[in-house]
Write an enzyme that holds these catalytic residues in place. Structure first.
Site, PDB file in Angstrom:
ATOM      1  N   VAL A  85       0.875  -1.176   0.000  1.00 49.00           N
ATOM      2  CA  VAL A  85       0.000   0.000   0.000  1.00 49.00           C
ATOM      3  C   VAL A  85       0.911   1.225   0.000  1.00 49.00           C
ATOM      4  CG1 VAL A  85      -1.714   1.291   1.349  1.00 49.00           C
ATOM      5  CG2 VAL A  85      -1.906  -1.196   1.129  1.00 49.00           C
ATOM      6  N   ARG A  91      -2.949   2.367   6.675  1.00 49.54           N
ATOM      7  CA  ARG A  91      -3.841   2.401   7.851  1.00 49.54           C
ATOM      8  C   ARG A  91      -5.164   3.106   7.573  1.00 49.54           C
ATOM      9  NH1 ARG A  91      -0.010  -0.103   7.797  1.00 49.54           N
ATOM     10  NH2 ARG A  91       1.550  -0.387   9.438  1.00 49.54           N
ATOM     11  N   GLY A  93      -7.450   1.072   5.694  1.00 44.41           N
ATOM     12  CA  GLY A  93      -8.277  -0.043   5.266  1.00 44.41           C
ATOM     13  C   GLY A  93      -8.038  -0.521   3.837  1.00 44.41           C
ATOM     14  N   LEU A  95      -5.430  -2.377   2.566  1.00 40.05           N
ATOM     15  CA  LEU A  95      -5.089  -3.806   2.526  1.00 40.05           C
ATOM     16  C   LEU A  95      -6.306  -4.658   2.885  1.00 40.05           C
ATOM     17  CD1 LEU A  95      -3.053  -6.077   2.176  1.00 40.05           C
ATOM     18  CD2 LEU A  95      -2.534  -5.880   4.609  1.00 40.05           C
ATOM     19  N   TYR A 124      -1.018 -10.510   8.924  1.00 43.55           N
ATOM     20  CA  TYR A 124      -1.984 -11.346   8.198  1.00 43.55           C
ATOM     21  C   TYR A 124      -2.928 -12.191   9.060  1.00 43.55           C
ATOM     22  CZ  TYR A 124       0.498  -9.937   4.035  1.00 43.55           C
ATOM     23  OH  TYR A 124       1.045  -9.187   3.028  1.00 43.55           O
ATOM     24  N   PHE A 401       8.956 -17.689  -1.489  1.00 46.86           N
ATOM     25  CA  PHE A 401       8.616 -16.713  -2.534  1.00 46.86           C
ATOM     26  C   PHE A 401       8.298 -15.387  -1.886  1.00 46.86           C
ATOM     27  CE2 PHE A 401       4.012 -16.803  -1.786  1.00 46.86           C
ATOM     28  CZ  PHE A 401       3.847 -18.038  -1.191  1.00 46.86           C
TER      29      PHE A 401
END
Ligand SMILES: CC(C)(COP(=O)(O)OP(=O)(O)OC[C@H]1O[C@@H](n2cnc3c(N)ncnc32)[C@H](O)[C@@H]1OP(=O)(O)O)[C@@H](O)C(=O)NCCC(=O)NCCS
Length: 401
Positions: A85, A91, A93, A95, A124, A401
């Site tokens: 991002v 921060r 929203g 993502l 995550y 990866f």
């Protein structure tokens, strides 16, 4: 509510996404020549962009990664990468909106699991990704490392050039098979990105040939800790693929025979790799760290639970909470014969990211419960759940990866 929208990028927009992603990790845009090598590794229709009006402010992409080995079987897998991002848009929203859309697209594609490697471990979990396999760093002082005598394989190990490696390595990998939970197929873009990069950085690929043909390889690089070349010479094992335990041992023995090397290291190796047992003195293998490897998302919980095999124990009912994909919410009865939705009350309840951490056998339910991360409604269920979900091998992907 954020004022941005999420779109699938077409091929004319993907370079901007690549630049944005690199910028988010403090890296300069790819020069034209580099972009020419990289652009083919974006799969059509799988790059998302977040827009504020018509300005790109965030991106996430994925690959159709083939299969993920789970205990007793395998399931379709998506691999997520190049998430970023723009620094002046974090921060708000962005993502979260990208992840929401991406998870929906995996559902539509029938990809019942998704995986990623995380730059920071706090990002995550909220999107339902949990650490499902870990790896250990190892360091061996080559001058102290006395290998135990071995009859060897009778095969031969040879160095190959980049073009040969690009042809042979994918074939050997595929023939070796997905032999432990957590192993994944390697998709074309993975090979395209990783193998040439290893050679460009003076890496070497050595292939083992046995009686039935090529059946293993090791990718390694040797670097000096000092620019003068008089420092410590360190050989790093970057990748090691073997069709049999004998070939595995022979490839490790080979790297210890490489001259002008003081230390041999490996990162993110399997937790249960039996490296110590190759040496007269087990203490020569120093474990330098244990890190998270696979971040796993169970996109379709009922399908994922039904796809794996379970150990022998009395049944357990597990309650699952999924904030991002509420259709996964519910209770599941797990028995040695399989798993399915049920109306029965839960014995144990947990969030979907933690279910992912148990799914391949990396962490027992009792460990999570001891840390207060599982709601234990019936204490007798913990050993049953541990026995049902436990695996004899540590889960491990081996594909970074
Ligand atoms: C990581 C990144 C993509 C997050 O994007 P973002 O748009 O700021 O994320 P969101 O605003 O949707 O945040 C959602 C939640 O995650 C939290 N979060 C996001 N990034 C976080 C981070 N790096 N560390 C801790 N928490 C984070 C937010 O605080 C927010 O929490 P909340 O739901 O409790 O309010 C962005 O910071 C970035 O581009 N970082 C650099 C590149 C990178 O690390 N990419 C990931 C490669 S694997």
């Amino acid at each position: 509510m954020a004022d941005h929208d999420i779109r699938v990028l077409d091929e004319t927009q993907v370079r901007a996404a690549h630049t944005l992603f690199r910028g988010s990790l403090h890296t300069a845009p790819a020069p034209d020549e580099k972009w020419e090598q990289v652009k083919g590794t974006y799969e059509p229709g799988r790059t998302l962009g977040a827009f504020q009006d018509d300005e790109l402010v965030g991106t996430a992409q994925s690959w159709a990664a083939g299969r993920l080995a789970v205990p007793g079987g395998d399931v379709p897998l998506a691999a997520v990468s190049r998430v970023g991002v723009r620094t002046d848009w974090t921060r708000r929203g962005v993502l979260s909106a990208l992840m929401r859309r991406q998870l929906r697209s995996f559902q539509e594609a029938g990809e019942i699991t998704a995986t990623l490697r995380a730059s920071e471990s706090t990002i995550y979990g909220r999107f339902g990704y949990g650490v499902a396999s870990r790896g250990r760093g190892v360091k061996i002082d080559r001058y102290r490392a006395a290998l135990l005598p071995s009859p060897g394989t009778g095969g031969r190990i040879r160095l190959v050039d980049k073009d040969t490696a690009l042809t042979l390595a994918p074939r050997i990998y595929e023939a070796a098979g997905l032999t432990r939970p957590g192993a994944t197929s390697r998709w074309p873009a993975w090979w395209q990105l990783n193998l040439p990069r290893a050679f460009d950085e003076n890496g070497k690929l050595a292939v083992h040939r046995g009686p039935d043909g090529d059946d293993g390889f090791v990718v390694y690089e040797v670097k000096s800790s000092s620019p003068s070349g008089h420092g410590n010479w360190v050989l790093t094992v970057l990748d090691l693929v073997a069709a049999t335990p004998q070939v595995w041992a022979e490839l490790w023995r080979f790297v210890f025979r490489v001259d002008v090397v003081d230390e041999v290291v490996g990162d993110l190796r399997p937790l249960d790799e039996p490296l110590e047992w190759l040496f007269a003195d087990r203490r020569v293998v120093k474990v330098t760290e244990v890190e998270d490897e696979t971040w796993l998302r169970l996109v379709d919980v009922p399908a994922a639970l039904a796809a794996r095999a379970y150990g022998r124990a009395e049944p357990v009912v597990i309650g699952v909470r999924d904030r991002y994909l509420p259709e996964n919410d519910g209770t599941y009865r797990v028995t040695p014969d399989g798993a399915e939705r049920t109306d029965r009350p839960a014995d144990l309840a947990l969030d979907v990211d933690l279910l992912a951490s148990t799914y391949l056998g990396d962490v027992p339910f009792s460990t999570l419960a001891a840390a207060g991360r599982v709601d234990v409604l019936d204490h007798t269920a913990l050993p049953r759940a541990d026995a049902l979900f436990g695996t004899s091998q540590s889960p491990w992907a081996g594909t970074f990866f």
